[in-house]
Scaffold this motif. Sequence first.
Motif, PDB file in Angstrom:
ATOM      1  N   GLY A   9       0.791  -1.223   0.000  1.00 33.97           N
ATOM      2  CA  GLY A   9       0.000   0.000   0.000  1.00 33.97           C
ATOM      3  C   GLY A   9       0.822   1.271   0.000  1.00 33.97           C
ATOM      4  O   GLY A   9       0.270   2.357   0.118  1.00 33.97           O
ATOM      5  N   ASP A  10       2.148   1.158  -0.138  1.00 35.32           N
ATOM      6  CA  ASP A  10       3.004   2.341  -0.106  1.00 35.32           C
ATOM      7  C   ASP A  10       3.850   2.335  -1.367  1.00 35.32           C
ATOM      8  O   ASP A  10       4.726   1.498  -1.542  1.00 35.32           O
ATOM      9  N   ALA A  11       3.592   3.290  -2.269  1.00 31.58           N
ATOM     10  CA  ALA A  11       4.287   3.302  -3.548  1.00 31.58           C
ATOM     11  C   ALA A  11       5.753   3.677  -3.396  1.00 31.58           C
ATOM     12  O   ALA A  11       6.593   3.261  -4.190  1.00 31.58           O
ATOM     13  N   HIS A  12       6.085   4.466  -2.373  1.00 29.22           N
ATOM     14  CA  HIS A  12       7.451   4.922  -2.185  1.00 29.22           C
ATOM     15  C   HIS A  12       7.856   4.790  -0.709  1.00 29.22           C
ATOM     16  O   HIS A  12       8.073   5.799  -0.020  1.00 29.22           O
ATOM     17  N   PRO A  13       7.959   3.574  -0.211  1.00 24.04           N
ATOM     18  CA  PRO A  13       8.315   3.397   1.193  1.00 24.04           C
ATOM     19  C   PRO A  13       9.772   3.753   1.439  1.00 24.04           C
ATOM     20  O   PRO A  13      10.620   3.661   0.544  1.00 24.04           O
ATOM     21  N   SER A  14      10.062   4.181   2.651  1.00 25.96           N
ATOM     22  CA  SER A  14      11.443   4.456   3.021  1.00 25.96           C
ATOM     23  C   SER A  14      12.215   3.153   3.110  1.00 25.96           C
ATOM     24  O   SER A  14      11.633   2.066   3.227  1.00 25.96           O
ATOM     25  N   ARG A  16      13.976   2.168   5.577  1.00 24.57           N
ATOM     26  CA  ARG A  16      13.700   1.614   6.901  1.00 24.57           C
ATOM     27  C   ARG A  16      12.406   0.808   6.894  1.00 24.57           C
ATOM     28  O   ARG A  16      12.338  -0.292   7.451  1.00 24.57           O
ATOM     29  N   GLU A  17      11.374   1.345   6.241  1.00 26.00           N
ATOM     30  CA  GLU A  17      10.088   0.647   6.178  1.00 26.00           C
ATOM     31  C   GLU A  17      10.206  -0.632   5.353  1.00 26.00           C
ATOM     32  O   GLU A  17       9.628  -1.663   5.704  1.00 26.00           O
ATOM     33  N   VAL A  21       9.382  -4.338   6.734  1.00 25.71           N
ATOM     34  CA  VAL A  21       8.382  -5.213   6.102  1.00 25.71           C
ATOM     35  C   VAL A  21       9.017  -6.542   5.721  1.00 25.71           C
ATOM     36  O   VAL A  21       8.420  -7.611   5.920  1.00 25.71           O
ATOM     37  N   GLU A  22      10.216  -6.505   5.165  1.00 25.04           N
ATOM     38  CA  GLU A  22      10.888  -7.740   4.759  1.00 25.04           C
ATOM     39  C   GLU A  22      11.091  -8.677   5.945  1.00 25.04           C
ATOM     40  O   GLU A  22      10.769  -9.873   5.877  1.00 25.04           O
ATOM     41  N   LEU A  23      11.624  -8.160   7.040  1.00 22.48           N
ATOM     42  CA  LEU A  23      11.874  -9.008   8.206  1.00 22.48           C
ATOM     43  C   LEU A  23      10.570  -9.481   8.837  1.00 22.48           C
ATOM     44  O   LEU A  23      10.450 -10.645   9.236  1.00 22.48           O
ATOM     45  N   ARG A  24       9.585  -8.597   8.901  1.00 24.21           N
ATOM     46  CA  ARG A  24       8.288  -8.983   9.474  1.00 24.21           C
ATOM     47  C   ARG A  24       7.652 -10.096   8.660  1.00 24.21           C
ATOM     48  O   ARG A  24       7.125 -11.068   9.224  1.00 24.21           O
ATOM     49  N   PRO A  53      19.173   0.908   9.083  1.00 20.47           N
ATOM     50  CA  PRO A  53      17.757   0.534   8.902  1.00 20.47           C
ATOM     51  C   PRO A  53      17.445  -0.849   9.451  1.00 20.47           C
ATOM     52  O   PRO A  53      16.315  -1.092   9.889  1.00 20.47           O
ATOM     53  N   VAL A  54      18.424  -1.758   9.442  1.00 22.46           N
ATOM     54  CA  VAL A  54      18.198  -3.079  10.026  1.00 22.46           C
ATOM     55  C   VAL A  54      18.013  -2.953  11.534  1.00 22.46           C
ATOM     56  O   VAL A  54      17.097  -3.557  12.118  1.00 22.46           O
ATOM     57  N   ARG A  55      18.874  -2.163  12.167  1.00 28.26           N
ATOM     58  CA  ARG A  55      18.752  -1.968  13.615  1.00 28.26           C
ATOM     59  C   ARG A  55      17.406  -1.340  13.971  1.00 28.26           C
ATOM     60  O   ARG A  55      16.730  -1.772  14.918  1.00 28.26           O
ATOM     61  N   GLU A  56      16.993  -0.332  13.200  1.00 31.31           N
ATOM     62  CA  GLU A  56      15.717   0.332  13.473  1.00 31.31           C
ATOM     63  C   GLU A  56      14.547  -0.619  13.264  1.00 31.31           C
ATOM     64  O   GLU A  56      13.583  -0.615  14.038  1.00 31.31           O
ATOM     65  N   ALA A  57      14.615  -1.434  12.208  1.00 33.82           N
ATOM     66  CA  ALA A  57      13.549  -2.406  11.947  1.00 33.82           C
ATOM     67  C   ALA A  57      13.465  -3.430  13.066  1.00 33.82           C
ATOM     68  O   ALA A  57      12.360  -3.792  13.515  1.00 33.82           O
TER      69      ALA A  57
END
Length: 245
Positions: A9-14, A16-17, A21-24, A53-57
Amino acid sequence: MTTPRPAAGDAHPSLRERVYVELRERIIEAEYPAGTRLVEREIAEELRVSRVPVREAMQRLESEGFLSVQPRRGAVVADFGPRDAEHLFDVRENLEGLAARLAARHATPAQLRDLERLLARARAAAEAGRLRDTVSLNADFHRRIVELSGNPLLVDLMAPLDSRLRRLFRLTSARSDGEPMCGAHERLYAAVRDRDEDGAEALARTHVADTRASAQRLLAALRTDEPARRGDAPTAGEGPPAGGR
C-alpha cells in the motif's frame, strides 16, 4: 543476495520501512521460525543495506512482540504459543464483534462490492488448495471488516494486531481449514450486506470463538517440533537464503 520487498500500500516506502516489512514478512511466513537468531550485520549484508535501517527495523519488531532480546544470544524471533493466542483471541472477539456491527451500519455499496470480490478470490484460492493465498485473503477479510466500521479509533486499535493475526493464521491454518473459514466469512458478509447489526456482531464473535480451540491445539503441537525447543535454532543469514531466495 536479496533486496527488501516494498511495503504494502506504499508506492514509495522508506528504506527503513522496506527492511521492516521484509523481516516482518519472513517471521510471519515462518522463514524465520521462533528461536531464530537475527544478526544485524548478516542481514544488512544480505539485503545490501547499511546496519542502521536493520537496527531500526529490529527495534520496531521487538516493540511489536516479534523479537525478543536474550542474554548472550541477542535478538531472536519470539515464540507465538497458546498463551499469546489466548490474549489475541480475547481482544479479537470483542473488537471484531464491534467492527462487524459498525460495518453493517456504515458500509457503502461500493465497499460491499469490494468485499464480495475479496471473498470470491478467497473461495477460489481455497478450492484450488492455494494455502498461502487463502490465509492471506482471509486475513485481508478481517482487516477489511475493521476498515468498513468507519471508526478510525477502532482501526488504529486493531492495526498493531493485524500482523500478529496473520502470523497466527499462517501457523495454524491447514488445507482443510480454507473452505469452512470461507463459509464463515460469507455468512458474516451476508449479515453486513443486509444491515443486520446484531447478526453481524454475533457471527463475528462466534467465528472467533470457533477458531480459538483448534488454534490452541495446533499451537501446542507445534511447540514440540520447533528447533528452538531442541537448542538448535538457526541464525538468520546462515545457509541458503530464507524461503529459497
